[in-house]
Every structure is written in C-alpha cells, then in structure tokens.
Design a protein around this motif. Structure first.
Motif, mmCIF file in Angstrom:
data_model
loop_
_atom_site.group_PDB
_atom_site.id
_atom_site.type_symbol
_atom_site.label_atom_id
_atom_site.label_comp_id
_atom_site.label_asym_id
_atom_site.label_seq_id
_atom_site.Cartn_x
_atom_site.Cartn_y
_atom_site.Cartn_z
ATOM 1 N N ALA A 240 0.815 -1.216 0.000
ATOM 2 C CA ALA A 240 0.000 0.000 0.000
ATOM 3 C C ALA A 240 0.847 1.263 0.000
ATOM 4 C CB ALA A 240 -0.914 0.000 1.220
ATOM 5 N N TYR A 241 2.161 1.125 0.167
ATOM 6 C CA TYR A 241 3.003 2.311 0.290
ATOM 7 C C TYR A 241 3.889 2.524 -0.935
ATOM 8 C CZ TYR A 241 1.628 1.634 5.138
ATOM 9 O OH TYR A 241 0.897 1.476 6.276
ATOM 10 N N ALA A 242 3.765 1.613 -1.915
ATOM 11 C CA ALA A 242 4.759 1.566 -2.989
ATOM 12 C C ALA A 242 4.625 2.706 -3.999
ATOM 13 C CB ALA A 242 4.625 0.233 -3.719
ATOM 14 N N CYS A 243 5.744 2.974 -4.655
ATOM 15 C CA CYS A 243 5.742 3.854 -5.831
ATOM 16 C C CYS A 243 5.041 3.102 -6.951
ATOM 17 C CB CYS A 243 7.175 4.181 -6.231
ATOM 18 S SG CYS A 243 7.308 4.925 -7.868
ATOM 19 N N LEU A 244 4.053 3.725 -7.589
ATOM 20 C CA LEU A 244 3.281 3.032 -8.619
ATOM 21 C C LEU A 244 4.000 3.003 -9.956
ATOM 22 C CD1 LEU A 244 -0.203 4.511 -7.734
ATOM 23 C CD2 LEU A 244 0.776 2.351 -7.002
ATOM 24 N N GLY A 245 4.913 3.931 -10.153
ATOM 25 C CA GLY A 245 5.745 3.905 -11.344
ATOM 26 C C GLY A 245 5.054 4.287 -12.636
ATOM 27 N N TYR A 246 3.953 5.066 -12.575
ATOM 28 C CA TYR A 246 3.335 5.527 -13.812
ATOM 29 C C TYR A 246 3.780 6.943 -14.186
ATOM 30 C CZ TYR A 246 0.605 1.306 -13.728
ATOM 31 O OH TYR A 246 0.241 -0.001 -13.738
ATOM 32 N N GLY A 247 4.642 7.500 -13.348
ATOM 33 C CA GLY A 247 5.351 8.706 -13.765
ATOM 34 C C GLY A 247 4.627 10.026 -13.681
ATOM 35 N N ASP A 248 3.715 10.196 -12.700
ATOM 36 C CA ASP A 248 3.131 11.531 -12.510
ATOM 37 C C ASP A 248 4.221 12.538 -12.145
ATOM 38 O OD1 ASP A 248 0.774 10.351 -12.980
ATOM 39 O OD2 ASP A 248 -0.241 11.052 -11.159
ATOM 40 N N CYS A 249 5.222 12.057 -11.379
ATOM 41 C CA CYS A 249 6.325 12.943 -10.972
ATOM 42 C C CYS A 249 7.191 13.307 -12.177
ATOM 43 C CB CYS A 249 7.156 12.283 -9.889
ATOM 44 S SG CYS A 249 7.683 10.609 -10.276
ATOM 45 N N VAL A 250 7.336 12.361 -13.118
ATOM 46 C CA VAL A 250 8.146 12.644 -14.310
ATOM 47 C C VAL A 250 7.531 13.791 -15.093
ATOM 48 C CG1 VAL A 250 9.049 11.670 -16.454
ATOM 49 C CG2 VAL A 250 8.851 10.228 -14.431
ATOM 50 N N LYS A 251 6.167 13.738 -15.203
ATOM 51 C CA LYS A 251 5.481 14.790 -15.937
ATOM 52 C C LYS A 251 5.533 16.117 -15.192
ATOM 53 C CE LYS A 251 2.465 11.488 -17.475
ATOM 54 N NZ LYS A 251 1.319 10.871 -16.836
ATOM 55 N N ALA A 252 5.493 16.040 -13.859
ATOM 56 C CA ALA A 252 5.439 17.273 -13.067
ATOM 57 C C ALA A 252 6.796 17.966 -12.995
ATOM 58 C CB ALA A 252 4.949 16.963 -11.657
ATOM 59 N N CYS A 253 7.893 17.195 -13.143
ATOM 60 C CA CYS A 253 9.225 17.763 -12.922
ATOM 61 C C CYS A 253 9.591 18.739 -14.032
ATOM 62 C CB CYS A 253 10.269 16.655 -12.848
ATOM 63 S SG CYS A 253 11.912 17.292 -12.503
ATOM 64 N N ASN A 254 9.982 19.928 -13.630
ATOM 65 C CA ASN A 254 10.352 20.961 -14.601
ATOM 66 C C ASN A 254 11.819 20.885 -14.989
ATOM 67 O OD1 ASN A 254 7.911 22.557 -14.888
ATOM 68 N ND2 ASN A 254 8.140 22.833 -12.699
ATOM 69 N N PHE A 255 12.556 19.996 -14.360
ATOM 70 C CA PHE A 255 14.000 19.983 -14.572
ATOM 71 C C PHE A 255 14.469 18.655 -15.187
ATOM 72 C CE2 PHE A 255 12.917 22.847 -11.155
ATOM 73 C CZ PHE A 255 13.586 24.000 -11.527
ATOM 74 N N ASN A 256 13.521 17.889 -15.712
ATOM 75 C CA ASN A 256 13.834 16.592 -16.333
ATOM 76 C C ASN A 256 14.642 15.687 -15.428
ATOM 77 O OD1 ASN A 256 12.516 17.176 -18.710
ATOM 78 N ND2 ASN A 256 14.316 18.210 -19.561
ATOM 79 N N ALA A 257 14.393 15.782 -14.122
ATOM 80 C CA ALA A 257 15.223 15.014 -13.204
ATOM 81 C C ALA A 257 14.604 13.659 -12.876
ATOM 82 C CB ALA A 257 15.447 15.810 -11.918
ATOM 83 N N MET A 258 13.295 13.529 -13.073
ATOM 84 C CA MET A 258 12.655 12.272 -12.677
ATOM 85 C C MET A 258 12.577 11.318 -13.860
ATOM 86 S SD MET A 258 11.944 12.886 -9.503
ATOM 87 C CE MET A 258 11.035 11.410 -9.078
ATOM 88 N N SER A 259 12.700 10.036 -13.539
ATOM 89 C CA SER A 259 12.471 9.032 -14.570
ATOM 90 C C SER A 259 11.952 7.783 -13.869
ATOM 91 C CB SER A 259 13.772 8.722 -15.317
ATOM 92 O OG SER A 259 14.721 8.234 -14.413
ATOM 93 N N VAL A 260 11.275 6.941 -14.638
ATOM 94 C CA VAL A 260 10.793 5.688 -14.061
ATOM 95 C C VAL A 260 11.677 4.573 -14.584
ATOM 96 C CG1 VAL A 260 8.892 4.064 -13.973
ATOM 97 C CG2 VAL A 260 8.436 6.503 -13.818
ATOM 98 N N GLU A 261 12.319 3.873 -13.655
ATOM 99 C CA GLU A 261 13.173 2.755 -14.058
ATOM 100 C C GLU A 261 12.585 1.480 -13.501
ATOM 101 O OE1 GLU A 261 16.978 3.875 -12.500
ATOM 102 O OE2 GLU A 261 16.861 5.771 -13.582
ATOM 103 N N ASN A 262 12.189 0.593 -14.390
ATOM 104 C CA ASN A 262 11.733 -0.719 -13.960
ATOM 105 C C ASN A 262 10.572 -0.628 -12.975
ATOM 106 O OD1 ASN A 262 11.890 -3.403 -14.225
ATOM 107 N ND2 ASN A 262 13.706 -3.709 -12.966
#
Lengths: 262, 195
Positions: free
Chosen positions: A137-159
């Motif tokens: 219930a606490y896990a990162c879902l890995g669908y990348g809402d943070c990737v889209k929100a990041c203005n500095f291209n710093a986030m990525s989803v790996e595996n």
C-alpha cells in the motif's frame, strides 16, 4: 505582382499596429522596481512553484517586496542566490540544497501485483483503484506523474519505480506534491544514506507483498555506531543529522533497501 | 428614417437577447465559464470584452471596407482580423495594468484570452459577411450590443453561481456539472425571447 499587394497591405497594417502598441507601451508605462527584473533573470524560469508563488516573476516580486526571503527559490544554485542577496543588499544565507528521493525499491520483478491496470496510465488514476496495482500500500506506482510534473527533467521511471537524477534535481518538491502515494521525500542533498522503502507493514506481511521491503528487523539499528537509525512502525528511519555515511547499514541490510547516495 | 431606426433597434435587441452570443450563438464560452465566479469580476470582464469588441468592430470594418475590399483581398480577412484583435487586446491589457490594476489581476489569464475569444472574431466576421450591416454605424452598434449581450450573460451567470455557493447541491453535480446545467437553463429561457 499580385503577391505584392497582400504583402504590402498586411505589412502596412502591421506597421500601424506596431506603432500604436509602441506608443501605448510608453503611454501606459508602469514604474517597476528594476531589481524585480534583475532577480527574475537570475531565477531558473521553470515556474515550478516550489517557492509557493505563482511563478518565477511572482517570486521575484515577492523577494523585492520583502515578502519572501532571498533564498526563497529552491531551484536556484548558490551563486544565483548570492547574486540575488547582493541585489537586495542582504547577506547571503548558506542554504543546504535539497534533493528528492523516492523511498521505494519495489521494482516490477520484486513487487507483487494485485491486478493488471488497463486504464489511463497515471499514478493518480491507478491510485484511485484500491490504492494502486502493487500489493504494497506504500509503494511507488511507477506511472510517472512525478516525471510529468518535474520541470528539470530530473525524474524518470526505471523498472516500475521512479528515481530522481540527483545532478538535475533541485529539490523544489513539486514531485512530492503530485505523488498520490507520498512516497517521495525531500532530503538535504548531503544526506548520504536513505532507506528506499516506505512500508509500515509488519515484516511477515511485508515478505508476502514485496521482496524488496523493509521488514523492520532492526539489524541496521544495531549496526549503526552513530545511533542514527531508529525503527519506527516497522520501518527504518535515518536521522540525517547523526548519520556519518559509513555505509555499514547498507551492507548489513538483508533486504538491500538502504542505499548510499548516487 | 423610421425604418432605419427600427433596423438599429432590431440589431440592438438581437445582440442583447434573441441572438445573444453566449446563449444562442454559443460563442465565447471559455471566459463565460471561466470568469463567472464573482459578479464584480464578471462585469469587469464584460466591460473589457465590450471595449475590445466595439473597437475591433470599428477598426476591422474600416480596414475591410477601405483596404481589403478595394484591393480584393477579402480572403485575408480572418488573419487580418485576428491580427487587429490581438493588437487591441494587448493595448487594453496595458491600459488596464496602468489604470485598474485590481481588475487586471482579477482577470488574469482570461484577459489575453480575449485574443482567442471566438465571440470577438465571430462578431467582426459576421459584420462583414452579413449584408444586413452595411454602414459603419450599424457595424458599431452590432458589435456593441453583442458585447453588451455577452456582459449580460456573464453577469447573470455570475449571479446564479454566487447564489449556488450556499445551495445544497448534490455531491455528484458539484463544480462544473451544475454550472453547465444552469447555463443550459438560462440559454433555454433566452430562446423563449426569440419567439
């Protein structure tokens, strides 16, 4: 020849409109503090909202008015903050740069899934269905809402788990706000060791949900010579002010969820 | 003479009620839904649109009659009109920022969005495309009354939305659904005026 007439006509209209606007901009000129513009130029211009204002220019206005501190921008590097402080005539404050860390190690091969999600692939939507498709219930879902929100291209989803590139990340915290699972923590960049798990489930349960989850076995707590690690709610927590970065816990952790900084 | 005045009156009543831009032509819906939270901002938006629309109507009519028609460049009308409207919006923006900064802040993004407000472009294109509006006076009055119709619609809507703040609205209708439903109801009542 026929092409020239429309070009000329359009050009004349453009010229007249241009002159009207130029006159208007002089006529309706508003005295703004020149410092506002200077500061706005030093800000990153990504309008990330990490400062709490509507955008970089709003932040610059707030700094000039004295509503915000000179180091209000979390996305600025030290040099730019020093320059802003100089413009405002205040002593620059040394500020610890922050970084985002995703406290989850439950990659596709390690986490167990409740269901296969065939709808809109955003964390927000997946989280709305039974809290996400991962058993934990606490896990990162890995669908990348943070990737889209990041203005500095710093986030990525790996595996199947989001990760922040610490060189690009400025610690503005936008990812942490959009994350529906609140699995991203904003930490001082200098904190050397992080527990990459957010689960507060008991050890036995945790084993069934994800093979890369903190089971709260307290081995790290016993190993740490500085006394920086405490296990609370079945989850190891590191006190960054005490941690020396020796790395003993990283080696001893049976689940390998404690990680050294990149 | 009498016929002429009657014609003008028809244009005014058409712009305000029977051919209302929002409720019967369905143009300019974006600011209509976006800025109708408070009556005061809605009225300000209406006034800004009125100013832009009347001015744009006048300028575009003159440009069309005395530049595009004689040079047979009528095919350029859309791009030229957009261009003129954009410049005028820029102008209004600067003037507002200088003289009524509170209204400027309240309108926010919707002010530059007048540029792409199809009510404005729709009105100026309708004027040159419809044979009913032949003279400059008719064109100006058409644009002015259409803009007043827009203002009427947006202020009415803002009044309804202000009252809805305290109304017991079912959970599933809260927010935009109830706004769209009330807009539809007002539109229906307006259609009654055209009979």
């Amino acid at each position: 020849m026929t092409i020239l007439i429309p070009i000329l006509a359009f050009g004349i209209i453009g010229l007249v409109m241009g002159i009207v606007l130029a006159v208007a901009s002089k006529l309706f000129y508003i005295e703004t503090d020149p410092r506002e513009e200077q500061i706005a130029e030093l800000l990153p211009g990504a309008n990330c909202g990490g400062c709490g204002y509507a955008g970089c220019s709003a932040c610059a206005a707030a700094i000039v008015k004295g509503e915000a501190k000179v180091d209000a921008c979390p996305g600025c590097n030290k040099e730019n903050i020093a320059k802003i402080a100089e413009i405002m005539g205040v002593a620059a404050v040394e500020r610890e740069p922050n970084v985002a860390r995703v406290k989850c190690s439950g990659t596709i091969d390690k986490a167990n899934y409740k269901y296969y999600f065939d709808g809109s692939k955003t964390c927000k939507d997946v989280a709305a269905l039974q809290g996400g498709d991962k058993m934990c219930a606490y896990a990162c879902l890995g669908y990348g809402d943070c990737v889209k929100a990041c203005n500095f291209n710093a986030m990525s989803v790996e595996n199947g788990v989001a990760r922040a590139n610490e060189e690009l990340c400025v610690g503005c915290g936008v990812c942490a706000t959009v994350c529906p699972k609140q699995v991203i923590e904003i930490l001082p960049k200098s904190s050397p060791v992080t527990v990459l798990c957010n689960s507060k489930d008991k050890g036995a349960q945790m084993k069934a949900l994800c093979s890369a989850g903190c089971i709260g076995c307290k081995i790290c707590e016993k190993t740490c010579e500085a006394g920086a690690i405490k296990v609370e709610d079945n989850l190891a927590k590191i006190d960054v002010t005490l941690c020396t970065g020796c790395g003993a816990c990283v080696e001893k952790c049976p689940k390998k969820v404690i990680s050294m900084a990149q | 003479m009498n016929n002429y005045l009657m014609g003008l009156l028809t244009i005014i009543l058409g712009g305000l009620f029977t051919q209302n831009f929002i409720f019967s032509r369905f143009m300019g819906i974006c600011p209509f839904l976006g800025v109708s939270n408070k009556t005061s901002t809605a009225f300000g938006m209406g006034m800004a649109v009125t100013f832009v629309m009347t001015l744009a109507g006048t300028v575009t009519y003159l440009v069309y009659q005395y530049l595009l028609l004689p040079l047979s460049l009528t095919y350029l009308k859309t791009i030229v009109f957009i261009f003129i409207i954009a410049s005028l919006v820029q102008f209004v923006e600067m003037a507002l920022q200088k003289y009524i900064p509170s209204l400027y802040a309240a309108l926010g993004i919707y002010l530059p969005l007048i540029t792409t407000n199809c009510a404005v472009l729709g009105a100026v294109l309708l004027v040159v495309d419809t044979y009913a509006y032949q003279t400059l006076a008719e064109a100006i009055i058409f644009n002015f009354s259409a803009a007043l119709g827009f203002t009427l619609a947006i202020v009415l809507m803002a009044g309804v939305r202000e009252r809805m703040e305290n109304a017991p609205i079912p959970e599933f209708l809260k927010g935009f659904p109830i706004v769209l439903i009330s807009a539809a109801l007002i539109a229906m009542s307006f259609s009654g005026l055209s009979f």
